[in-house]
Design a protein around this motif. Sequence first.
Motif, PDB file in Angstrom:
ATOM      1  N   TRP A 287       6.942 -34.771  60.942  1.00  0.00           N
ATOM      2  CA  TRP A 287       6.124 -33.628  61.362  1.00  0.00           C
ATOM      3  C   TRP A 287       6.750 -32.861  62.507  1.00  0.00           C
ATOM      4  O   TRP A 287       6.239 -31.792  62.883  1.00  0.00           O
ATOM      5  N   ASN A 288       7.833 -33.352  63.108  1.00  0.00           N
ATOM      6  CA  ASN A 288       8.370 -32.648  64.275  1.00  0.00           C
ATOM      7  C   ASN A 288       8.943 -31.293  63.879  1.00  0.00           C
ATOM      8  O   ASN A 288       9.094 -30.957  62.698  1.00  0.00           O
ATOM      9  N   TRP A 289       9.254 -30.472  64.892  1.00  0.00           N
ATOM     10  CA  TRP A 289       9.688 -29.096  64.646  1.00  0.00           C
ATOM     11  C   TRP A 289      10.944 -29.041  63.787  1.00  0.00           C
ATOM     12  O   TRP A 289      11.008 -28.260  62.824  1.00  0.00           O
ATOM     13  N   GLU A 290      11.917 -29.843  64.089  1.00  0.00           N
ATOM     14  CA  GLU A 290      13.178 -29.795  63.354  1.00  0.00           C
ATOM     15  C   GLU A 290      12.954 -30.057  61.867  1.00  0.00           C
ATOM     16  O   GLU A 290      13.501 -29.340  61.013  1.00  0.00           O
ATOM     17  N   ASN A 291      12.152 -31.043  61.548  1.00  0.00           N
ATOM     18  CA  ASN A 291      11.909 -31.361  60.147  1.00  0.00           C
ATOM     19  C   ASN A 291      10.948 -30.375  59.484  1.00  0.00           C
ATOM     20  O   ASN A 291      11.128 -30.014  58.314  1.00  0.00           O
TER      21      ASN A 291
END
Length: 555
Positions: free
Chosen positions: A119-123
């Motif tokens: 769920w993080n921004w990069e992913n």
Amino acid sequence: MTDAEGAFDYIVIGGGSAGCLMANRLSADPANRVLLLEAGKADTYLWIHIPVGYLYCIGNPRADWMYKTEPDRGLNGRSLLYPRGKTLGGCSSINGMIYMRGQARDYDNWAALTGEPEWNWENSLNDFKAHEDHYKLDDGADPATGDNGRFSDMHGHGGEWRIEKQRLRWDVLDSFAEAAEAQGIARTDDFNSGDNAGVGYFDVNQRSGWRWNTSKAFLRPVKDRPNLTIWTEAHVEKLTLSKGDDGALLCTGARVHRAGEARHVTARKEVILSAGAVNSPQVLQLSGIGPAQLLQEHGIEVALDQPFVGENLQDHLQIRAVFKVKGTQTMNTLANTLVGKAKIGLEYLFKRSGPMSMSPSQLGAFTRSDPSRSHANLEYHVQPLSLEAFGEDLHDFPAMTVSVCNLNPTSRGHVRIASGNFRDAPKITPNYLDTADDRKVAADSLRQVREIMAQPAMAAYAPEEFKPGVQYQSDDDLARLAGDIASTIFHPVGTVKMGRADDPTAVLDPHLRVKGVAGLRVVDASVMPEITSGNTNSPTIMIAEKAAGWILSDQ
């Protein structure tokens, strides 16, 4: 219908922003038999597709569920219209078309709250890019270097979800941007790079001056797949649940009302509930999954006592400050004459530009309500028009509206069924301005609006505050007046939140599976544990992209 005809691998409930993408992705494998259920009609209504047509879709049962909130204490007892799309494309068929992801910190926070780094921004950025078709990349790479620069790092091209520049500008909005810059809000040419602080025109989900909804993007290209069945005017009464020998709950399908007939449909693999932040908790509660006391009050057998189904409702409350202006044209003056209306119509007819191509808000700004805030916590929607309330006539004097909303509200509301009848609207209680922090941000934001309008760049228009009125100055006055003039900006989320396995307030696990019920997933804006810092439609589509990947991987 025979048993074989009623059996599918996947059933997607809700043909809206998430559901259209889910149906597309799950049916890409011809071995998967997919049923998409939409309670509304097909998106054939003309006003869905003309951008300014949101005026004729919202508050119209042809495209809107026609919900209202319960009287709200924070709004001084007022009840608000609460539009939700009831047609293929869902809210993407009636919304403001603004393309906005939010901030990188939103997704990093989701990763922390769920314990799932995906769920993080990069992913999540990869999932945004997977379906984007962004105008900044239309010309392709630099032929000398093969490089698209920072835009190719941030945006995708060739996907289904079209993003374009707006096809209009207004002098008074350009001047507001200058005033905001003088106030310390830097110019930006992209609100979607992970830090949306800045001022500029919004990008929109349009194609050549027409609204681009998720039905056009994800359904129309694949509607003839033999393994995809789409039922419109199909209203889900409840999910069908069974218990295994071990007592574990399993979702096996749904009971659907269509063409005057009630029928059962069966899912061999999964049911995906994508009915939105209002209707998804309603369907769960009607199916016996929710707060036991609420269900018992309405004569519903409790299948799973889950007290947080329908809780955690969050929304962006928009405070609409109105200023009379002089010496410039606004929509109030242009659209209130027959000649002006004719010009508007002809420009759209021949150029697909001008006011009929407008999203409800054209210029945006993101900034902090006070210097102590670590990030932009306010979003401005600035419009060259004014009216008493949404759906009413424009004022008969030239004016502009500077709307501002708290991006990270701390108030929480809820959605609860009003009866055991699936045709009855649920009770929606947002609890706006319920916390001291939200009231303080409201007061500070109205002061900031005044400061921007007092900058020299606006002086030529001699702005005069019409609402709320300069006589209101104290925190208490401004918070109370915010309750009088504020309205929803149509971003409800969070009512079926995801979270860690050991989080008792989380209805879903980090992969959006309903805890305690096998074969059931929720995929829409209701899963957000905390609201994104901006408009919520495209984050909802990103959620569906990620979920589709998980479902197919599990398969």
